[in-house]
Design a protein around this motif. Structure first.
Motif, PDB file in Angstrom:
ATOM      1  N   TYR A 108     -43.916 -24.856 -11.450  1.00 30.52           N
ATOM      2  CA  TYR A 108     -44.810 -25.671 -10.626  1.00 30.52           C
ATOM      3  C   TYR A 108     -44.064 -26.232  -9.415  1.00 30.52           C
ATOM      4  N   ALA A 109     -42.858 -26.715  -9.628  1.00 29.94           N
ATOM      5  CA  ALA A 109     -42.049 -27.245  -8.517  1.00 29.94           C
ATOM      6  C   ALA A 109     -41.736 -26.138  -7.521  1.00 29.94           C
ATOM      7  N   LYS A 110     -41.386 -24.955  -8.023  1.00 33.16           N
ATOM      8  CA  LYS A 110     -41.073 -23.830  -7.147  1.00 33.16           C
ATOM      9  C   LYS A 110     -42.301 -23.403  -6.350  1.00 33.16           C
ATOM     10  N   MET A 111     -43.463 -23.353  -6.979  1.00 35.55           N
ATOM     11  CA  MET A 111     -44.694 -22.977  -6.280  1.00 35.55           C
ATOM     12  C   MET A 111     -45.043 -24.022  -5.218  1.00 35.55           C
ATOM     13  N   GLY A 112     -44.856 -25.295  -5.537  1.00 33.82           N
ATOM     14  CA  GLY A 112     -45.096 -26.351  -4.552  1.00 33.82           C
ATOM     15  C   GLY A 112     -44.209 -26.183  -3.331  1.00 33.82           C
ATOM     16  N   GLN A 113     -42.963 -25.840  -3.575  1.00 31.61           N
ATOM     17  CA  GLN A 113     -42.006 -25.612  -2.479  1.00 31.61           C
ATOM     18  C   GLN A 113     -42.437 -24.412  -1.630  1.00 31.61           C
ATOM     19  N   LEU A 114     -42.838 -23.328  -2.286  1.00 33.58           N
ATOM     20  CA  LEU A 114     -43.275 -22.136  -1.554  1.00 33.58           C
ATOM     21  C   LEU A 114     -44.559 -22.390  -0.759  1.00 33.58           C
ATOM     22  N   ILE A 115     -45.467 -23.149  -1.319  1.00 39.79           N
ATOM     23  CA  ILE A 115     -46.704 -23.495  -0.594  1.00 39.79           C
ATOM     24  C   ILE A 115     -46.372 -24.316   0.638  1.00 39.79           C
ATOM     25  N   GLU A 117     -43.532 -24.254   2.305  1.00 36.87           N
ATOM     26  CA  GLU A 117     -42.893 -23.339   3.255  1.00 36.87           C
ATOM     27  C   GLU A 117     -43.942 -22.475   3.955  1.00 36.87           C
ATOM     28  N   PHE A 118     -44.934 -22.024   3.214  1.00 33.18           N
ATOM     29  CA  PHE A 118     -46.016 -21.224   3.790  1.00 33.18           C
ATOM     30  C   PHE A 118     -46.751 -22.028   4.856  1.00 33.18           C
ATOM     31  N   GLU A 119     -47.094 -23.268   4.507  1.00 28.80           N
ATOM     32  CA  GLU A 119     -47.813 -24.122   5.450  1.00 28.80           C
ATOM     33  C   GLU A 119     -46.990 -24.361   6.713  1.00 28.80           C
ATOM     34  N   GLU A 120     -45.716 -24.672   6.552  1.00 33.19           N
ATOM     35  CA  GLU A 120     -44.854 -24.932   7.707  1.00 33.19           C
ATOM     36  C   GLU A 120     -44.695 -23.685   8.568  1.00 33.19           C
ATOM     37  N   LYS A 121     -44.528 -22.548   7.962  1.00 28.26           N
ATOM     38  CA  LYS A 121     -44.329 -21.304   8.705  1.00 28.26           C
ATOM     39  C   LYS A 121     -45.565 -20.942   9.524  1.00 28.26           C
TER      40      LYS A 121
END
Length: 134
Positions: A108-115, A117-121
């Motif tokens: 869950y923490a990893k998915m939150g981080q990836l989401i 990063e996706f938003e920022e990118k």
């Protein structure tokens, strides 16, 4: 098992499916685990193989996968005259569920981080495109 997260959420899952979902275990691994849980005492590889109607070497590989995930434990039994054999038993369900909860929290923490990063990118790309077209 469904491939995407949305498909998984829509499917009918059973609690035993967690063995496959969390650890990539195979149906035979699940069957061996069930045999050990249902047994009143620890079992040898030969007894497990007989219970699942598979060759000893096939059952051994399934048991090794279960050991690696921590779902079962191995104990050495020594003969009085020398030599030994191993027996296997299921791990305490609370330990298994604690580990699954830890893995889920990490995921869950990893998915939150990836989401994030996706938003920022893609937020930067969108605002960059808007500036360029103005």
């Amino acid at each position: 098992m469904p491939d995407s997260l949305s498909e998984q959420l829509q499917s009918d899952m059973e609690c035993e499916g967690l063995l496959e979902c969390f650890h990539g275990l195979k149906p035979l691994d699940r069957e061996c685990f069930s045999v050990l849980v249902e047994s009143e005492e620890a079992m040898t590889i030969d007894a497990i193989a007989d219970a699942v109607d598979r060759e000893r070497s096939t059952a051994y590989r399934a048991v090794q996968r279960l050991l690696q995930t921590g779902f079962i434990t191995k104990e050495q039994i020594n003969y009085d005259q020398g030599g030994y054999y191993h027996v296997y038993s299921p791990t305490d369900p609370e330990k298994i569920t604690d580990e699954m909860q830890r893995m889920l929290n990490d995921w869950y923490a990893k998915m939150g981080q990836l989401i994030q990063e996706f938003e920022e990118k893609y937020e930067r790309s969108e605002s960059g495109s808007a500036t360029a077209s103005s």
